[in-house]
Design an enzyme around this catalytic site. Structure first.
Site, mmCIF file in Angstrom:
data_model
loop_
_atom_site.group_PDB
_atom_site.id
_atom_site.type_symbol
_atom_site.label_atom_id
_atom_site.label_comp_id
_atom_site.label_asym_id
_atom_site.label_seq_id
_atom_site.Cartn_x
_atom_site.Cartn_y
_atom_site.Cartn_z
ATOM 1 C CG ASP A 36 -7.216 3.003 -1.321
ATOM 2 O OD1 ASP A 36 -7.738 1.878 -1.312
ATOM 3 O OD2 ASP A 36 -7.304 3.772 -0.345
ATOM 4 C CE LYS B 185 -4.381 0.718 -0.060
ATOM 5 N NZ LYS B 185 -5.470 -0.147 -0.527
HETATM 6 P P1 NDP Z 1 -12.847 7.751 -3.365
HETATM 7 O O1 NDP Z 1 -11.848 8.766 -2.994
HETATM 8 O O2 NDP Z 1 -13.177 7.541 -4.812
HETATM 9 O O3 NDP Z 1 -14.227 8.009 -2.609
HETATM 10 C C1 NDP Z 1 -14.330 8.077 -1.233
HETATM 11 C C2 NDP Z 1 -15.701 8.622 -0.903
HETATM 12 O O4 NDP Z 1 -15.940 8.538 0.493
HETATM 13 C C3 NDP Z 1 -15.864 10.092 -1.278
HETATM 14 O O5 NDP Z 1 -17.192 10.325 -1.663
HETATM 15 C C4 NDP Z 1 -15.528 10.804 0.036
HETATM 16 O O6 NDP Z 1 -16.134 12.079 0.153
HETATM 17 C C5 NDP Z 1 -16.161 9.846 1.032
HETATM 18 N N1 NDP Z 1 -15.506 9.942 2.329
HETATM 19 C C6 NDP Z 1 -14.202 9.693 2.619
HETATM 20 N N2 NDP Z 1 -13.969 9.884 3.927
HETATM 21 C C7 NDP Z 1 -15.148 10.250 4.473
HETATM 22 C C8 NDP Z 1 -15.553 10.565 5.780
HETATM 23 N N3 NDP Z 1 -14.680 10.561 6.785
HETATM 24 N N4 NDP Z 1 -16.860 10.904 5.971
HETATM 25 C C9 NDP Z 1 -17.729 10.917 4.957
HETATM 26 N N5 NDP Z 1 -17.410 10.612 3.683
HETATM 27 C C10 NDP Z 1 -16.128 10.282 3.449
HETATM 28 O O7 NDP Z 1 -12.327 6.398 -2.722
HETATM 29 P P2 NDP Z 1 -12.752 4.900 -3.082
HETATM 30 O O8 NDP Z 1 -14.197 4.830 -3.374
HETATM 31 O O9 NDP Z 1 -11.776 4.370 -4.077
HETATM 32 O O10 NDP Z 1 -12.407 4.179 -1.708
HETATM 33 C C11 NDP Z 1 -13.326 4.158 -0.623
HETATM 34 C C12 NDP Z 1 -12.928 3.071 0.347
HETATM 35 O O11 NDP Z 1 -12.872 1.805 -0.341
HETATM 36 C C13 NDP Z 1 -11.539 3.238 0.977
HETATM 37 O O12 NDP Z 1 -11.583 2.660 2.272
HETATM 38 C C14 NDP Z 1 -10.641 2.372 0.085
HETATM 39 O O13 NDP Z 1 -9.483 1.949 0.764
HETATM 40 C C15 NDP Z 1 -11.588 1.207 -0.186
HETATM 41 N N6 NDP Z 1 -11.274 0.422 -1.370
HETATM 42 C C16 NDP Z 1 -11.081 0.996 -2.589
HETATM 43 C C17 NDP Z 1 -10.788 0.202 -3.692
HETATM 44 C C18 NDP Z 1 -10.642 0.769 -5.058
HETATM 45 O O14 NDP Z 1 -10.455 -0.030 -5.999
HETATM 46 N N7 NDP Z 1 -10.727 2.081 -5.262
HETATM 47 C C19 NDP Z 1 -10.637 -1.255 -3.572
HETATM 48 C C20 NDP Z 1 -10.957 -1.772 -2.260
HETATM 49 C C21 NDP Z 1 -11.239 -0.947 -1.219
HETATM 50 P P3 NDP Z 1 -15.527 13.379 -0.591
HETATM 51 O O15 NDP Z 1 -15.793 13.175 -2.048
HETATM 52 O O16 NDP Z 1 -16.285 14.507 0.012
HETATM 53 O O17 NDP Z 1 -14.067 13.378 -0.254
HETATM 54 O O1 2IT Z 2 -7.815 -1.702 -1.191
HETATM 55 C C1 2IT Z 2 -7.700 -2.214 -2.330
HETATM 56 O O2 2IT Z 2 -7.842 -3.421 -2.522
HETATM 57 C C2 2IT Z 2 -7.382 -1.326 -3.458
HETATM 58 N N1 2IT Z 2 -7.266 -0.134 -3.279
HETATM 59 C C3 2IT Z 2 -7.170 -1.906 -4.827
HETATM 60 C C4 2IT Z 2 -5.729 -2.297 -5.007
HETATM 61 C C5 2IT Z 2 -5.340 -2.729 -6.382
HETATM 62 O O3 2IT Z 2 -4.149 -3.026 -6.527
HETATM 63 O O4 2IT Z 2 -6.163 -2.783 -7.295
#
Ligand code: NDP
Ligand code: 2IT
Length: 448
Positions: free
Chosen positions: A168, A128
């Site tokens: 992420d 990460k």
């Molecule tokens: P993004 O940055 O695309 O989106 C995150 C969203 O959550 C945004 O809408 C953000 O709001 C909101 N948010 C973040 N923190 C807070 C908070 N404290 N309170 C309220 N809303 C919040 O991130 P992802 O969707 O990619 O990731 C979201 C989660 O999923 C993370 O935990 C990440 O580690 C996990 N994840 C992501 C993967 C991926 O492929 N992208 C894979 C597996 C897990 P705002 O827009 O206002 O900032």
């Molecule tokens: O938390 C996760 O699994 C990710 N952000 C995706 C990682 C990846 O290598 O696609």
């Protein structure tokens, strides 16, 4: 004489070796709770100190990132990459850009990634990284210059068989494209050293959708196991980013009612369920224009609740998809009171250990992120395969692989849950299944 392996002894040692890292302690505790009793029955893992070794990253890389903002000011951020474990494949895991990012958060994420990547059944190690860079309010040019400066240092540690980052929180396909551009310029290689690339840069179809779709597919598996279907189910979601928006899309497409999405400005409430048209507008607003939901609620004739979380809404299923520790005891109690029967973690570790106990006591089915959100890294693994052979698979092909992988993860959870009855322990199942593959590989290498 070595101390007896108990959860307390193990956690005391971990905290002593890693002081002031509460998120890392929390992630390890959740896993060690399942693993300590398991390892006590398997002396070969105990003897080889596998859990101690697995909780120590292979290496922590930390560096300065200097760049110019649009006013020609010099800015400095901290960049990181934690290469956690490469026993079963090259280091693999996302990059996060967030103002408050620190080593504790990255170590929890890298540690979880070890188990998640193992569950995908693909040959993926764990890592990460990211930076304490706040992308909010930055111009495209500023983001580009930051990404180029960050990659200037990181590139020396990457490679398609070495370490393969992806996105992420705060890192989507725009950032990956800038990062890959700089990697390519520095290394003179066009290869699969990053995933989540836009399609013309060698990205895979369905990678953007994969985490959210995979999370919805996993919930469908859970329901099928309980002789139910997703159709007509009321779902409450947090987040309005990559994971939440595509989870909502798949749920709506499958006949469920998605009643909320949220961001740091608050949440939108769609009592009758979001329509496809409303979701399309929210996607454009959040992913393209990068504006807060607060600006959109009225325009879509949806109720907007400023600064609030959606957990008090009536629901049957919950999908926290925003950030770590967003559901504590109070939120968990609200969800139980609202009728929630099952929860899948779209985000990484959105539920605190105390909140988990509330769900367990109330009989709410709980699916940890390492199983529920593994679809993203799984399709990253498929992107690596496509890059190696120089081919593009169709969206239908990738989607079918994703469905199959999520079904295989569900099967592994059942296999290692105590009893295969209706009340599956997905936490224990995922932790043990994820552990065995990596642990056996580490045993085979000997002491390295
Ligand atoms: P993004 O940055 O695309 O989106 C995150 C969203 O959550 C945004 O809408 C953000 O709001 C909101 N948010 C973040 N923190 C807070 C908070 N404290 N309170 C309220 N809303 C919040 O991130 P992802 O969707 O990619 O990731 C979201 C989660 O999923 C993370 O935990 C990440 O580690 C996990 N994840 C992501 C993967 C991926 O492929 N992208 C894979 C597996 C897990 P705002 O827009 O206002 O900032
Ligand atoms: O938390 C996760 O699994 C990710 N952000 C995706 C990682 C990846 O290598 O696609």
């Amino acid at each position: 004489m070595r101390k007896a392996l108990t959860l307390d002894n193990f956690m005391d040692g971990l905290k002593r070796r890693n002081p002031r890292e509460p998120e890392f302690h929390q992630a390890v505790y959740e896993v060690a709770k399942s693993l300590v009793p398991f390892i006590r029955k398997h002396p070969e893992y105990r003897h080889a100190q596998i859990l101690e070794r697995m909780t120590q990253p292979d290496r922590v890389i930390s560096f300065r990132v200097c760049w110019h903002d649009d006013k020609a000011n010099i800015r400095t951020n901290q960049g990181f990459r934690i290469q956690f474990n490469n026993a079963i494949g090259p280091y693999k895991g996302g990059l996060r850009f967030h103002r408050d990012l620190n080593l504790s958060v990255l170590k929890f994420l890298g540690f979880e990634q070890t188990f998640k990547n193992s569950l995908t059944t693909l040959p993926l190690g764990a890592a990460k990284g990211g930076a304490d860079f706040n992308p909010k309010g930055k111009s495209d040019n500023e983001v580009m210059r930051f990404c180029q400066a960050y990659m200037t240092e990181l590139a020396r540690y990457l490679g398609p068989h070495v370490d393969v980052p992806a996105g992420d929180g705060g890192v989507g396909s725009r950032e990956i494209a800038y990062l890959f551009g700089q990697y390519k310029r520095l290394t003179h290689q066009f290869d699969g050293a990053l995933t989540g690339k836009p399609i013309p840069l060698g990205g895979s179809l369905v990678r953007s959708e994969a985490t959210g779709y995979g999370c919805a597919y996993f919930m469908m598996q859970v329901l099928e196991h309980r002789q139910q279907t997703i159709e007509g189910k009321t779902c409450v979601l947090s987040g309005a980013g990559n994971v939440a928006l595509f989870c909502a899309e798949k749920l709506i497409e499958s006949g469920a009612r998605v009643v909320s999405l949220s961001d740091t400005s608050g949440f939108v409430h769609a009592a009758d369920g979001l329509t496809r048209e409303q979701l399309r507008e929210i996607k454009e607003h959040k992913l393209q224009r990068r504006e807060p939901l607060a600006k959109l609620g009225k325009q879509l004739k949806l109720k907007f609740h400023k600064g609030k979380q959606p957990w008090g809404l009536d629901c049957e299923l919950a999908f926290p998809c925003a950030s770590q520790n967003e559901i504590g005891v109070e939120e968990a109690k609200q969800l139980v009171k609202s009728g929630c029967q099952a929860l899948a973690e779209g985000a990484n570790m959105p539920v605190t250990p105390d909140a988990y106990e509330v769900f367990a006591d109330a009989g709410v089915v709980f699916v940890p992120g390492k199983a529920a959100n593994a679809g993203g890294v799984a399709v990253s693994g498929l992107e690596m395969s496509q890059n190696r052979v120089g081919m593009h698979w169709t969206a239908a092909e990738v989607d079918q692989h994703l469905r199959d992988i999520m079904a295989k993860i569900h099967e592994q959870c059942l296999e290692h849950s105590p009893g295969r009855s209706k009340s599956v322990d997905y936490v224990r199942g995922a932790n043990i299944a994820g552990f065995i593959k990596v642990a056996d590989a580490m045993l085979a290498y000997g002491v390295v």
